[in-house]
Design a protein around this motif. Sequence first.
Motif, PDB file in Angstrom:
ATOM      1  N   ARG A 101       0.832  -1.204   0.000  1.00  0.00           N
ATOM      2  CA  ARG A 101       0.000   0.000   0.000  1.00  0.00           C
ATOM      3  C   ARG A 101       0.861   1.246   0.000  1.00  0.00           C
ATOM      4  O   ARG A 101       1.869   1.318   0.680  1.00  0.00           O
ATOM      5  CB  ARG A 101      -0.897   0.030   1.236  1.00  0.00           C
ATOM      6  N   PRO A 102       0.445   2.264  -0.737  1.00  0.00           N
ATOM      7  CA  PRO A 102       1.191   3.520  -0.743  1.00  0.00           C
ATOM      8  C   PRO A 102       1.086   4.223   0.614  1.00  0.00           C
ATOM      9  O   PRO A 102       0.149   4.012   1.360  1.00  0.00           O
ATOM     10  CB  PRO A 102       0.513   4.343  -1.830  1.00  0.00           C
ATOM     11  N   VAL A 103       2.031   5.056   0.908  1.00  0.00           N
ATOM     12  CA  VAL A 103       2.041   5.802   2.157  1.00  0.00           C
ATOM     13  C   VAL A 103       1.082   6.985   2.052  1.00  0.00           C
ATOM     14  O   VAL A 103       1.091   7.715   1.063  1.00  0.00           O
ATOM     15  CB  VAL A 103       3.462   6.305   2.476  1.00  0.00           C
ATOM     16  N   THR A 104       0.268   7.148   3.071  1.00  0.00           N
ATOM     17  CA  THR A 104      -0.650   8.271   3.157  1.00  0.00           C
ATOM     18  C   THR A 104      -0.300   9.058   4.410  1.00  0.00           C
ATOM     19  O   THR A 104      -0.242   8.487   5.486  1.00  0.00           O
ATOM     20  CB  THR A 104      -2.116   7.789   3.246  1.00  0.00           C
ATOM     21  N   GLY A 164     -10.030   1.848   0.219  1.00  0.00           N
ATOM     22  CA  GLY A 164      -9.505   0.526   0.526  1.00  0.00           C
ATOM     23  C   GLY A 164      -7.983   0.451   0.514  1.00  0.00           C
ATOM     24  O   GLY A 164      -7.419  -0.632   0.648  1.00  0.00           O
ATOM     25  N   THR A 165      -7.312   1.595   0.374  1.00  0.00           N
ATOM     26  CA  THR A 165      -5.847   1.581   0.306  1.00  0.00           C
ATOM     27  C   THR A 165      -5.187   2.249   1.506  1.00  0.00           C
ATOM     28  O   THR A 165      -3.994   2.507   1.477  1.00  0.00           O
ATOM     29  CB  THR A 165      -5.343   2.255  -0.989  1.00  0.00           C
ATOM     30  N   ARG A 205      -8.221   4.907   6.889  1.00  0.00           N
ATOM     31  CA  ARG A 205      -7.621   4.484   8.159  1.00  0.00           C
ATOM     32  C   ARG A 205      -6.708   5.584   8.707  1.00  0.00           C
ATOM     33  O   ARG A 205      -6.745   5.907   9.898  1.00  0.00           O
ATOM     34  CB  ARG A 205      -6.847   3.179   7.992  1.00  0.00           C
ATOM     35  N   ALA A 206      -5.886   6.178   7.855  1.00  0.00           N
ATOM     36  CA  ALA A 206      -4.998   7.250   8.303  1.00  0.00           C
ATOM     37  C   ALA A 206      -5.800   8.427   8.858  1.00  0.00           C
ATOM     38  O   ALA A 206      -5.432   9.007   9.882  1.00  0.00           O
ATOM     39  CB  ALA A 206      -4.093   7.702   7.158  1.00  0.00           C
ATOM     40  N   LEU A 207      -6.903   8.778   8.211  1.00  0.00           N
ATOM     41  CA  LEU A 207      -7.735   9.886   8.674  1.00  0.00           C
ATOM     42  C   LEU A 207      -8.398   9.571  10.010  1.00  0.00           C
ATOM     43  O   LEU A 207      -8.440  10.420  10.902  1.00  0.00           O
ATOM     44  CB  LEU A 207      -8.790  10.230   7.619  1.00  0.00           C
ATOM     45  N   VAL A 208      -8.920   8.357  10.174  1.00  0.00           N
ATOM     46  CA  VAL A 208      -9.574   7.995  11.436  1.00  0.00           C
ATOM     47  C   VAL A 208      -8.544   7.897  12.560  1.00  0.00           C
ATOM     48  O   VAL A 208      -8.790   8.357  13.679  1.00  0.00           O
ATOM     49  CB  VAL A 208     -10.393   6.695  11.297  1.00  0.00           C
ATOM     50  N   VAL A 234     -17.988   0.808   8.444  1.00  0.00           N
ATOM     51  CA  VAL A 234     -18.303   0.093   9.691  1.00  0.00           C
ATOM     52  C   VAL A 234     -17.139  -0.804  10.091  1.00  0.00           C
ATOM     53  O   VAL A 234     -16.687  -0.786  11.243  1.00  0.00           O
ATOM     54  CB  VAL A 234     -19.615  -0.713   9.555  1.00  0.00           C
ATOM     55  N   HIS A 235     -16.604  -1.580   9.148  1.00  0.00           N
ATOM     56  CA  HIS A 235     -15.479  -2.477   9.458  1.00  0.00           C
ATOM     57  C   HIS A 235     -14.232  -1.690   9.862  1.00  0.00           C
ATOM     58  O   HIS A 235     -13.513  -2.087  10.783  1.00  0.00           O
ATOM     59  CB  HIS A 235     -15.176  -3.394   8.273  1.00  0.00           C
ATOM     60  N   LEU A 236     -13.959  -0.591   9.177  1.00  0.00           N
ATOM     61  CA  LEU A 236     -12.814   0.241   9.525  1.00  0.00           C
ATOM     62  C   LEU A 236     -12.961   0.758  10.951  1.00  0.00           C
ATOM     63  O   LEU A 236     -12.046   0.631  11.770  1.00  0.00           O
ATOM     64  CB  LEU A 236     -12.678   1.416   8.552  1.00  0.00           C
TER      65      LEU A 236
END
Length: 184
Positions: free
Chosen positions: A10-13, A101-102, A106-109, A137-139
Motif C-alpha cells: 500500500r502507498p504511504v498516506t 480501501g488503500t 484508516r490514516a484519517l480515522v 463500519v469495518h474500519l
Amino acid sequence: MQPSVETGTRPVTSVREAAAADWPAIWPIVREVVRAADTFAYEPTMGEADARAGWLEAPRRAVVAVRDGAVVGTANMYPNRPGPGSHIASGSIMVDRAVRGTGAGRALVEDMIAWAAREGFAAIQFNAVVDTNTAAVHLYESLGFVTLGIAPGAFRHPELGDVGLRIMWRDLSDLRASGPEGEA
C-alpha cells in the motif's frame, strides 16, 4: 502526530492540517460523496459555498490525507454537541473513490482518534453511519468503535430504500490515561 499508513504494498498516506488552498482538491471529493447520497445524510444538491463553509470553516479542525503530493481524502472534527455534550468528539471522513480501501480512510480515522485524545475528549461518537456502508463500519470497528444502536430505516438510500443509521462510539479513556502517544 501525523499518521502514515503503509501495509504491504500500500502507498504511504500522510495526514496534515487542511489549508484554504486545499479546497480545490477537497471539493471534488466532497461533491462526489454528497451527490452519491449513499453514505452521508447531506443534501445531495449542496453547492460548493455551503460545502466549504460546513467542511472547512465551521468545524474545529479539518485535515487532508495526502499521497504522492495529491489530496486523496479529508476529514473534519469537532465537539459532537455544544455545552454539556462538548466533551465528546465527532467528525466526518471522506475519501476519493479511486483510492478507497488503500489506507487513506484508516490514516484519517487514526488521526482523528489521536487528535480527540490530545484535546481531552472522553470519546468519539459518529451519529449517522449508514448501515450499508460496510467498509466504514469495518474500519471503525477495527479501530475500537462499537455500535451503540441502529435507527432502522433512518437513511433513505438511493438504491436500497430505507436502511439503518448506526451510532458508533469509541471510548478514549485508554489513550487519555496513557497520553496521546500511548505511553504511560
